[in-house]
Scaffold this motif. Structure first.
Motif, short mmCIF file in Angstrom:
data_model
loop_
_atom_site.label_atom_id
_atom_site.label_comp_id
_atom_site.label_asym_id
_atom_site.label_seq_id
_atom_site.Cartn_x
_atom_site.Cartn_y
_atom_site.Cartn_z
N PHE A 76 2.04 28.19 11.79
CA PHE A 76 1.07 28.02 12.87
C PHE A 76 1.80 27.89 14.21
O PHE A 76 2.80 27.18 14.32
CB PHE A 76 0.25 26.76 12.61
N LEU A 77 1.30 28.60 15.21
CA LEU A 77 1.83 28.45 16.56
C LEU A 77 0.85 27.68 17.45
O LEU A 77 1.19 26.65 18.03
CB LEU A 77 2.10 29.82 17.19
N VAL A 78 -0.38 28.18 17.54
CA VAL A 78 -1.30 27.63 18.53
C VAL A 78 -2.73 27.98 18.15
O VAL A 78 -2.99 29.01 17.54
CB VAL A 78 -0.95 28.18 19.93
N SER A 79 -3.65 27.08 18.50
CA SER A 79 -5.08 27.38 18.39
C SER A 79 -5.72 27.22 19.76
O SER A 79 -5.24 26.45 20.60
CB SER A 79 -5.75 26.47 17.36
N PHE A 80 -6.81 27.94 19.96
CA PHE A 80 -7.40 28.06 21.29
C PHE A 80 -8.91 28.02 21.15
O PHE A 80 -9.48 28.75 20.32
CB PHE A 80 -6.94 29.39 21.88
N TYR A 81 -9.54 27.18 21.93
CA TYR A 81 -11.00 27.04 21.86
C TYR A 81 -11.53 26.66 23.23
O TYR A 81 -10.93 25.83 23.92
CB TYR A 81 -11.38 25.98 20.82
N ASN A 82 -12.62 27.25 23.62
CA ASN A 82 -13.27 26.90 24.88
C ASN A 82 -12.29 27.05 26.05
O ASN A 82 -12.22 26.20 26.94
CB ASN A 82 -13.82 25.48 24.81
N ASN A 83 -11.55 28.13 26.01
CA ASN A 83 -10.62 28.49 27.08
C ASN A 83 -9.47 27.53 27.29
O ASN A 83 -8.90 27.45 28.39
CB ASN A 83 -11.37 28.69 28.41
N GLU A 84 -9.13 26.80 26.26
CA GLU A 84 -7.93 25.98 26.37
C GLU A 84 -7.27 25.80 25.01
O GLU A 84 -7.92 25.99 23.97
CB GLU A 84 -8.26 24.62 26.99
N ILE A 85 -6.01 25.43 25.04
CA ILE A 85 -5.28 25.18 23.80
C ILE A 85 -5.83 23.92 23.15
O ILE A 85 -5.93 22.87 23.80
CB ILE A 85 -3.78 25.04 24.08
N SER A 86 -6.21 24.03 21.87
CA SER A 86 -6.70 22.86 21.16
C SER A 86 -5.61 22.19 20.33
O SER A 86 -5.64 20.99 20.12
CB SER A 86 -7.89 23.21 20.26
N GLU A 87 -4.64 22.96 19.90
CA GLU A 87 -3.51 22.41 19.17
C GLU A 87 -2.35 23.39 19.24
O GLU A 87 -2.55 24.59 19.28
CB GLU A 87 -3.90 22.16 17.70
N LYS A 88 -1.14 22.85 19.25
CA LYS A 88 0.03 23.71 19.21
C LYS A 88 1.12 23.06 18.38
O LYS A 88 1.16 21.84 18.23
CB LYS A 88 0.54 24.01 20.62
N SER A 89 1.98 23.89 17.82
CA SER A 89 3.05 23.38 16.97
C SER A 89 4.31 23.16 17.81
O SER A 89 4.37 23.52 18.98
CB SER A 89 3.34 24.37 15.85
N GLU A 90 5.31 22.61 17.16
CA GLU A 90 6.60 22.37 17.83
C GLU A 90 7.26 23.69 18.23
O GLU A 90 8.06 23.74 19.15
CB GLU A 90 7.52 21.59 16.90
N ILE A 91 6.93 24.74 17.49
CA ILE A 91 7.51 26.04 17.79
C ILE A 91 7.02 26.53 19.14
O ILE A 91 7.73 27.19 19.89
CB ILE A 91 7.11 27.06 16.71
#
Lengths: 116, 116
Positions: free
Chosen positions: B45-60
């Motif tokens: 996992f790298l990143v998730s995106f919702y409602n025009n913003e990052i909702s979660e991101k990994s250390e990578i």
């Protein structure tokens, strides 16, 4: 922390054999979801099944079946009468519902080779 | 059947160059993701995106990476100043909420990035 372990790196069977792919997961959350994805040689990731933590019923879909056991934190996948087209890498994955867009945490994958 | 499309399918770049990977998620999906898979390894996992913003991101997903939804259809991953270790398959995925709560991610076919 969450973790998915697929101890079998590679499995090789002859067509028509049954094969079981093991998946063990770790999470402290009581609500979670388990998935299996298939990655054929072409590279895409194809969704196979989703199971939530409250539903321990086994599921059968054609030649595929899944055995979910919370007592052993396992979600194993069996292919009955395997075919050459089943050759692929199979990934087990875990999602914890912090929010609806919860990320998937993948295991290392098991490469299944079905020989004619 | 609706699908997630990714371009380019393969990109070769020199170390230090910037790369933009593009994705068109399924049109009615609300959650967007980037994952990567280094050759022969698991999907990360790298990143998730919702409602025009990052909702979660990994250390990578450090400052080298950024994501954007520049219009109503595209979802891009930018890698600034690429490194050799960025060579991988990058998967875009999208999902929408359903009654189960944990979304089923639909993945694109991937973009293979080779950094020389």
């Amino acid at each position: 922390a969450q973790k998915v372990t697929q101890a079998q790196t590679e499995i090789s069977v002859v067509e028509k054999e049954d094969v079981t792919l093991d998946c063990v997961y770790e999470t402290r959350d009581t609500t979670y979801y388990l998935f299996w994805y298939k990655q054929p040689p072409s590279g895409e990731l194809v969704f196979l099944i989703r199971r939530n933590s409250f539903d321990e019923q086994n599921e059968i879909s054609g030649r595929y079946s899944w055995n979910f056991q919370k007592s052993t934190s396992s979600f194993n996948f069996t292919i009955t009468a395997s075919q050459v087209v089943d050759s692929a890498v199979y990934f087990c994955a875990l999602s914890v519902l912090y929010n609806q867009g919860g990320k998937l945490i993948f295991g290392q994958g098991t490469e299944l080779s079905v020989k004619p | 059947e609706p699908e997630v499309t990714q371009t380019p399918s393969h990109q070769v770049t020199q170390m230090g160059q910037e790369v933009i990977l593009r994705c068109v998620p399924i049109s009615n999906h609300l959650y967007f993701y980037w994952y990567r898979q280094i050759l022969g390894q698991k999907v990360e996992f790298l990143v998730s995106f919702y409602n025009n913003e990052i909702s979660e991101k990994s250390e990578i997903f450090d400052d080298q990476f950024s994501v954007e939804r520049p219009d109503g259809s595209n979802f891009t991953l930018k890698i600034r100043s690429t490194k050799l270790e960025d060579s991988a398959m990058y998967f875009c995925a999208s999902s929408q909420p359903d009654r189960e709560g944990a979304n089923v991610l639909t993945f694109g076919a991937g973009s293979r990035l080779t950094v020389l």
